[in-house]
Enzyme design. Sequence first.
Site, mmCIF file in Angstrom:
data_model
loop_
_atom_site.group_PDB
_atom_site.id
_atom_site.type_symbol
_atom_site.label_atom_id
_atom_site.label_comp_id
_atom_site.label_asym_id
_atom_site.label_seq_id
_atom_site.Cartn_x
_atom_site.Cartn_y
_atom_site.Cartn_z
ATOM 1 C CG PHE A 1 -2.450 0.278 0.838
ATOM 2 C CD1 PHE A 1 -2.843 0.382 -0.461
ATOM 3 C CD2 PHE A 1 -2.855 1.484 1.617
ATOM 4 C CE1 PHE A 1 -4.560 0.058 -0.074
ATOM 5 C CE2 PHE A 1 -4.456 1.714 1.195
ATOM 6 C CZ PHE A 1 -5.373 1.188 0.215
ATOM 7 N NE ARG B 1 -5.057 8.180 -0.419
ATOM 8 C CZ ARG B 1 -5.099 7.148 1.016
ATOM 9 N NH1 ARG B 1 -5.287 8.213 1.895
ATOM 10 N NH2 ARG B 1 -5.374 5.677 0.847
ATOM 11 C CG HIS C 1 -8.902 9.154 -2.349
ATOM 12 N ND1 HIS C 1 -9.366 9.063 -3.361
ATOM 13 C CD2 HIS C 1 -8.203 8.402 -1.439
ATOM 14 C CE1 HIS C 1 -8.857 7.381 -3.944
ATOM 15 N NE2 HIS C 1 -8.554 7.219 -2.543
ATOM 16 C CG HIS D 1 -10.021 10.548 1.962
ATOM 17 N ND1 HIS D 1 -11.251 9.651 2.135
ATOM 18 C CD2 HIS D 1 -8.718 9.867 1.800
ATOM 19 C CE1 HIS D 1 -10.173 8.270 2.479
ATOM 20 N NE2 HIS D 1 -9.196 8.353 2.337
ATOM 21 C CD GLU E 1 -5.520 5.761 -3.152
ATOM 22 O OE1 GLU E 1 -4.567 6.649 -3.407
ATOM 23 O OE2 GLU E 1 -5.638 5.656 -2.019
ATOM 24 C CG LEU F 1 -12.873 7.458 -1.577
ATOM 25 C CD1 LEU F 1 -12.224 8.510 -1.615
ATOM 26 C CD2 LEU F 1 -12.106 7.036 -0.315
ATOM 27 N NE ARG G 1 -5.267 9.446 5.888
ATOM 28 C CZ ARG G 1 -6.139 8.016 5.431
ATOM 29 N NH1 ARG G 1 -5.207 6.761 5.872
ATOM 30 N NH2 ARG G 1 -7.102 8.272 4.830
ATOM 31 C CD GLN H 1 -4.633 11.051 2.209
ATOM 32 O OE1 GLN H 1 -5.231 10.847 2.812
ATOM 33 N NE2 GLN H 1 -3.331 11.447 2.318
#
Length: 566
Positions: free
Chosen positions: A112, A276, A228, A341, A245, A242, A376, A226
């Site tokens: 990730f 991101r 997204h 986000h 990802e 969302l 993040r 953040q």
Amino acid sequence: MVLVIGTGGAGLRAAIELAEAGIDVLAVGKRPKEDAHTALAAGGINAALATMDPEDSWQQHAADTLKESYLLADPRTAQIVTQGAARGIDDLERFGMAFAREEDGRISQRFFGAHKFRRTAFVGDYTGLEIQRTLIRRADQLKVPVLDGVYITRLLVHDGAVFGAYGFDLTHGTRYLIHADAVVLAAGGHTRIWRRTSSRRDENTGDSFRLAVEAGARLRDPELVQFHPSGIIEPENAAGTLVSEAARGEGGILRNALGERFMARYDPDRMELSTRDRVALASYTEIKEGRGTPKGGVWLDVSHLPRQTIMTRLPRVYQTLLDLQMLDITREPIEIAPTAHYSMGGVWVRPEDHSTDVRGLYAIGEASSGLHGANRLGGNSLIELLVFGRITGRAAAAYSESLTAQPRSASAVARARAEVDDLLTADGPENVRALQRAIRNTMTEHAGVVRDEEGLRAGLAELSVIEKRMEDVGVHPDIAGYQDLAHAFDLKSAALAARATLEAALERRETRGCHNRSDYPDLDPAFQVNLVWSPTTGITHESIPAIPDGISSLMQEVTTEGKLVE
């Protein structure tokens, strides 16, 4: 007794720890606990378990976290979270959570965002939902009283110490006066103050920020939000929802309205697997420069992937788009745009126990600050809930047990009661929902993915007008309940969070991570500080402790070949 405000993952984990320690605890939330924001988290939860890559370590996890924070994360916080992460996973297993596993029984872990090794444990693409269900089950076993549909309007403070909270029932309007030795604030962030956000309609409205600040606490880095890259554009009532990802991680391609695979312009090596902040900035730029779709987005296409891959690896994305748009992602591309986000800043807390400037008041989860800095790592927010839910639960228990007496204040209670009374009798011409929308428009226009001084000052001027209009609101509860009163308090929270964000964004005269200043395009070493805000003291610059050698030596650019960076 300890009061926990917020019944998402952070609040429930703290309540469980308090109950296991034998402390009386009450958890309250304005949303149903089964539908808390935590349930939306899709990707996974990070811990250096080394089940897939034996060379992984908590030190490397801390190094990756600090590197991606653009050096604004607190190294002590990062160390506490990464060191305690394995125990957090153990706790979930103890509570009965079933992680995805390899054939030999090891917990599966996948790559990730910007992690050097595979350290993201998961359950399909609904990890947060499973964590929430697991914590609810454990809280039920411990008979933790959880009140849904209770809105906390004010923390009660006397002589710098919290002694409870005041609120009302969303259905009946019944008032609650709750006396508590300590309060754990776990009521989320402030991303709902943007027009397009991954938060639902009445969550993450900045409640934690307002409750803490009005009690005497401060905020840290509220400007670091953040965005997204992939929020859907329609329907309007779900704008910003969302698209995980994982859609890019599995091979999704981004194209503009001209059909160009535009990431080649912004990160030719990593393309769609970039970070991101970079993908969000790329999409924003394409849209702003006129290469966006007619509805103001870009295309994310997974239709070239095998249908079986989509159905097994992206089941939630498939179902969401089918439900909201009647769109079959195995055949059609998805229209997306950047969406607010995650609040990476939040209430100022001490790294050891997440205590605040107010004695007996703690903040955890997205309400707090310290771990994420200016970017993040995907998967870090869920482990943060578990680590600090446990630590802060213990700290609040110890604080509660240390009290031999608790001074209270009749005038503090009277002020809280009068605040609700005044709104209930407010009959001005201004509509609360319209003012909320005005704030969202202002923040979207002037404090979105890219900011500049002129826009931020214009945003502050608009906000001042909105704050003046807020003095003339009308609040009208009806047979359906007291939601209108709740929206009025949400509006107060949104205005305070917006002011903190705009003022801090104006002060941070540089570009760093999620914070893009077009008039200050470079990173400025002088701003490798946290910005701490309060309405009384304004903004102060707070230095960040040095990173220990054993962690700083591991901080490096993470190889991204074939991996989703975030």
